[in-house]
Write an enzyme that holds these catalytic residues in place. Structure first.
Site, PDB file in Angstrom:
ATOM      1  N   PRO A  91       0.799  -1.219   0.000  1.00  0.00           N
ATOM      2  CA  PRO A  91       0.000   0.000   0.000  1.00  0.00           C
ATOM      3  C   PRO A  91       0.831   1.267   0.000  1.00  0.00           C
ATOM      4  O   PRO A  91       1.928   1.311   0.551  1.00  0.00           O
ATOM      5  CB  PRO A  91      -0.793  -0.087   1.285  1.00  0.00           C
ATOM      6  CG  PRO A  91      -0.828  -1.497   1.612  1.00  0.00           C
ATOM      7  CD  PRO A  91       0.434  -2.097   1.091  1.00  0.00           C
ATOM      8  N   CYS A  92       0.260   2.269  -0.628  1.00  0.00           N
ATOM      9  CA  CYS A  92       1.050   3.446  -0.955  1.00  0.00           C
ATOM     10  C   CYS A  92       0.609   4.664  -0.183  1.00  0.00           C
ATOM     11  O   CYS A  92       1.036   5.759  -0.489  1.00  0.00           O
ATOM     12  CB  CYS A  92       0.887   3.688  -2.443  1.00  0.00           C
ATOM     13  SG  CYS A  92      -0.828   3.706  -2.947  1.00  0.00           S
ATOM     14  N   LYS A  93      -0.212   4.521   0.832  1.00  0.00           N
ATOM     15  CA  LYS A  93      -0.759   5.710   1.513  1.00  0.00           C
ATOM     16  C   LYS A  93       0.341   6.668   1.962  1.00  0.00           C
ATOM     17  O   LYS A  93       0.278   7.855   1.714  1.00  0.00           O
ATOM     18  CB  LYS A  93      -1.586   5.292   2.719  1.00  0.00           C
ATOM     19  CG  LYS A  93      -2.889   4.655   2.295  1.00  0.00           C
ATOM     20  CD  LYS A  93      -4.031   5.075   3.190  1.00  0.00           C
ATOM     21  CE  LYS A  93      -5.381   4.716   2.616  1.00  0.00           C
ATOM     22  NZ  LYS A  93      -5.572   3.298   2.330  1.00  0.00           N
TER      23      LYS A  93
END
Ligand SMILES: C[S@@+](CC[C@H](N)C(=O)[O-])C[C@H]1O[C@@H](n2cnc3c(N)ncnc32)[C@H](O)[C@@H]1O
Length: 380
Positions: A91-93
């Site tokens: 995930p790239c949050k």
């Protein structure tokens, strides 16, 4: 090299990367996803339905027990202790440029990248592909990507490289730039996929209407899709219909009258700034919207590729000519999923899954680059 290279898909989401890998072919060499992992239950149902032969491990990859389950599942599926290739998009949050406050490795979301690295260290596949948002290149002035690359090299992946690819250059009707870190234990370089669209002498970029103009007109808040395709399909549409007789999941969020009034004010290519202030001020909304980023209430231009499909309900991505938000199927077309690909879960979860995915055509190009590399390595 054996004809079918085995793949482990981590952070699989609904399976965009897997779909691209499993449809790639070079000569008679192909990929087969054997095990996938994600901790989102709806994404797991979507993945299982669309990839029935793959063993799915549901759970948080940070947990040692889940890592062990993945290893056991590989053994049970293939009789071997490893796979040929690991793919995945942690995930790239934290990495996203839209989230500047949290852009560092202390963010727990970024630590998942290290879980991905741990799986590579443990399984030592021949090659790996890690996908992320372009913001990863800007983290700590480029230090994070540099450190990741040296970490992979120290693990024996001498041939580790990073690519910034724009999906629109590969026949995807969307400007979507993504970072890929690819690595191999062989000394032969992995060739970056050659672009096919948009440059001199290449096919023109695919536009939003090239992708969706055969989908029937639907009202705001449509909850079922009974209408048939509009005919005849162009080449892109025929390919994505994939034998379906009518579109499925051509469904949209129902909006309030106020939101519909706002949507009507946004011209092609426009956004919230085109909405009269008095319509935005209701419920004290104006300040909030001013602070949000400019994607909000973005109406797509029918003759151009789409902007990046992020969560299209939260980002309020508006249909080019109809006064409503994008449908799940329209977003899936923009992400180059075939119409036979069905998403599971409620509307909001389907919207999230579609927008999280790697566009299938882009994933396929990356897969072909890896396949060509593995084949070449075997010949030497
Ligand atoms: C960007 S999406 C991946 C999209 C996917 N590569 C595709 O092409 O469809 C990231 C995924 O990571 C999953 N995820 C987040 N935290 C996780 C964790 N701790 N363990 C396993 N999966 C996780 C999310 O549920 C989400 O589906």
């Amino acid at each position: 090299m054996k004809k079918e290279a085995h793949v482990l898909d981590l952070f699989s989401g609904p399976g965009g990367l897997s779909e691209g890998f499993n449809t790639a072919k070079i000569g008679n060499h192909t990929f087969r996803s054997v095990v996938a992992n994600d901790n989102d239950v709806h994404a797991s149902v979507t993945y299982r339905k669309n990839h029935p032969g793959v063993e799915f491990v549901l759970g948080d990859i940070s947990a040692s027990e889940i890592k062990r389950k993945i290893v056991r599942a590989i053994k049970a599926e293939t009789g071997m202790n490893t796979v040929d290739v690991i793919i995945g998009g942690p995930p790239c949050k934290g990495f996203s440029l839209t989230n500047k406050m949290t852009r560092n490795m202390k963010n727990p979301m970024n630590r998942l990248v290290m879980d991905y690295v741990a799986m590579i260290r443990k399984l030592k596949p021949k090659a790996f592909v890690m996908e992320n948002v372009p913001g990863i290149f800007a983290m700590e002035g480029g230090k994070i990507v540099k450190d990741l690359i040296s970490e992979f090299r120290s693990m024996g992946y001498y041939n580790t490289d990073s690519w910034l690819l724009n999906a629109a250059d590969y026949g995807v009707p969307q400007i979507r730039k993504r970072a890929f870190i690819v690595g191999s234990r062989s000394r032969i370089p992995i060739e970056k996929p050659r672009t096919t669209h948009g440059s001199n002498g290449q096919a023109p970029r695919v536009s939003v209407f090239d992708a969706i103009s055969d989908l029937p007109k639907i009202p705001d808040g449509s909850s079922s899709s009974r209408a048939a395709y509009k005919k005849p399909p162009n080449k892109f549409q025929r390919q994505l219909r994939n034998g379906q007789r009518k579109p499925t999941q051509h469904v949209t969020t129902k909006n309030s009258d106020l939101v519909l009034k706002r949507i009507r004010k946004v011209p092609s290519g426009g956004n919230w700034k085109d909405i009269p202030r008095e319509l935005m001020q209701v419920n004290g909304d104006y300040e909030k919207i001013q602070k949000a980023h400019s994607m909000i209430y973005r109406r797509l231009i029918k003759t151009e590729p789409s902007v990046t499909i992020t969560n299209f309900r939260k980002g309020m991505i508006i249909h080019p000519t109809e006064h409503r938000l994008f449908s799940v199927r329209e977003a899936a077309r923009i992400q180059t999923f075939p119409d036979s690909y069905k998403f599971e879960g409620g509307l909001s979860s389907m919207q999230q899954q579609v927008s999280d995915a790697v566009p299938v055509f882009l994933a396929k190009k990356v897969a072909e680059a890896i396949l060509a590399h593995l084949e070449m390595d075997h010949k030497l």
